[in-house]
Design a protein around this motif. Structure first.
Motif, PDB file in Angstrom:
ATOM      1  N   PHE A  14       2.293   1.721  -3.459  1.00  5.66           N
ATOM      2  CA  PHE A  14       1.279   2.213  -4.384  1.00  5.66           C
ATOM      3  C   PHE A  14       1.029   3.712  -4.163  1.00  5.66           C
ATOM      4  O   PHE A  14       0.928   4.479  -5.126  1.00  5.66           O
ATOM      5  CB  PHE A  14      -0.023   1.427  -4.206  1.00  5.66           C
ATOM      6  N   ASN A  15       0.943   4.119  -2.887  1.00  2.00           N
ATOM      7  CA  ASN A  15       0.725   5.536  -2.587  1.00  2.00           C
ATOM      8  C   ASN A  15       1.890   6.380  -3.100  1.00  2.00           C
ATOM      9  O   ASN A  15       1.680   7.462  -3.650  1.00  2.00           O
ATOM     10  CB  ASN A  15       0.543   5.745  -1.088  1.00  2.00           C
ATOM     11  N   LEU A  16       3.113   5.902  -2.925  1.00  2.00           N
ATOM     12  CA  LEU A  16       4.277   6.624  -3.416  1.00  2.00           C
ATOM     13  C   LEU A  16       4.224   6.743  -4.938  1.00  2.00           C
ATOM     14  O   LEU A  16       4.501   7.811  -5.493  1.00  2.00           O
ATOM     15  CB  LEU A  16       5.557   5.908  -2.983  1.00  2.00           C
ATOM     16  N   GLU A  47       3.426  10.108  -9.716  1.00  2.00           N
ATOM     17  CA  GLU A  47       2.732  10.321 -10.988  1.00  2.00           C
ATOM     18  C   GLU A  47       2.013  11.665 -11.010  1.00  2.00           C
ATOM     19  O   GLU A  47       2.022  12.359 -12.026  1.00  2.00           O
ATOM     20  CB  GLU A  47       1.743   9.186 -11.250  1.00  2.00           C
ATOM     21  N   VAL A  99       1.542   6.782  -6.852  1.00  2.00           N
ATOM     22  CA  VAL A  99       0.491   7.745  -7.206  1.00  2.00           C
ATOM     23  C   VAL A  99       0.986   9.166  -6.980  1.00  2.00           C
ATOM     24  O   VAL A  99       0.794  10.047  -7.835  1.00  2.00           O
ATOM     25  CB  VAL A  99      -0.801   7.459  -6.413  1.00  2.00           C
ATOM     26  N   ILE A 100       1.637   9.416  -5.859  1.00  2.00           N
ATOM     27  CA  ILE A 100       2.152  10.759  -5.563  1.00  2.00           C
ATOM     28  C   ILE A 100       3.162  11.188  -6.616  1.00  2.00           C
ATOM     29  O   ILE A 100       3.125  12.324  -7.116  1.00  2.00           O
ATOM     30  CB  ILE A 100       2.757  10.803  -4.153  1.00  2.00           C
ATOM     31  N   ILE A 117       0.837  -1.206   0.000  1.00  2.00           N
ATOM     32  CA  ILE A 117       0.000   0.000   0.000  1.00  2.00           C
ATOM     33  C   ILE A 117       0.867   1.249   0.000  1.00  2.00           C
ATOM     34  O   ILE A 117       0.594   2.212  -0.732  1.00  2.00           O
ATOM     35  CB  ILE A 117      -0.977  -0.025   1.190  1.00  2.00           C
ATOM     36  N   ALA A 118       1.929   1.254   0.799  1.00  2.00           N
ATOM     37  CA  ALA A 118       2.835   2.409   0.831  1.00  2.00           C
ATOM     38  C   ALA A 118       3.495   2.611  -0.533  1.00  2.00           C
ATOM     39  O   ALA A 118       3.619   3.750  -1.008  1.00  2.00           O
ATOM     40  CB  ALA A 118       3.884   2.212   1.917  1.00  2.00           C
TER      41      ALA A 118
END
Length: 54
Positions: free
Chosen positions: A27-29, A34, A31-32, A24-25
Motif C-alpha cells: 500500500f505504501n509503495l 501515485e 501511494v508513493i 502495508i508495504a
C-alpha cells in the motif's frame, strides 16, 4: 497434542504478521508511486502551459 496446537497457532500468527507487513508495504509503495505520477503530471502540465505561451 496441546504443544502441537500451540506451535501451529504460533506459526499462523507469524504468517499473519508477515502478510500484514507485506500488505502495508504494498500500500505504501502504491501511494508513493501515485504521488510521483501526480507530481510528474503537474510538471508536464506547467511545461505545456509555458510552451503554449511562448
Amino acid at each position: 497434542m496441546e504443544e502441537n496446537a500451540r506451535g501451529t497457532r504460533s506459526i499462523a500468527m507469524i504468517l499473519l504478521g508477515a502478510v500484514t507487513v507485506l500488505v502495508i508495504a504494498g500500500f505504501n509503495l502504491f501511494v508513493i508511486l501515485e504521488i510521483r505520477l501526480w507530481l510528474l503530471e503537474q510538471t508536464l502540465k506547467k511545461q505545456y502551459e509555458q510552451a503554449d505561451m511562448d
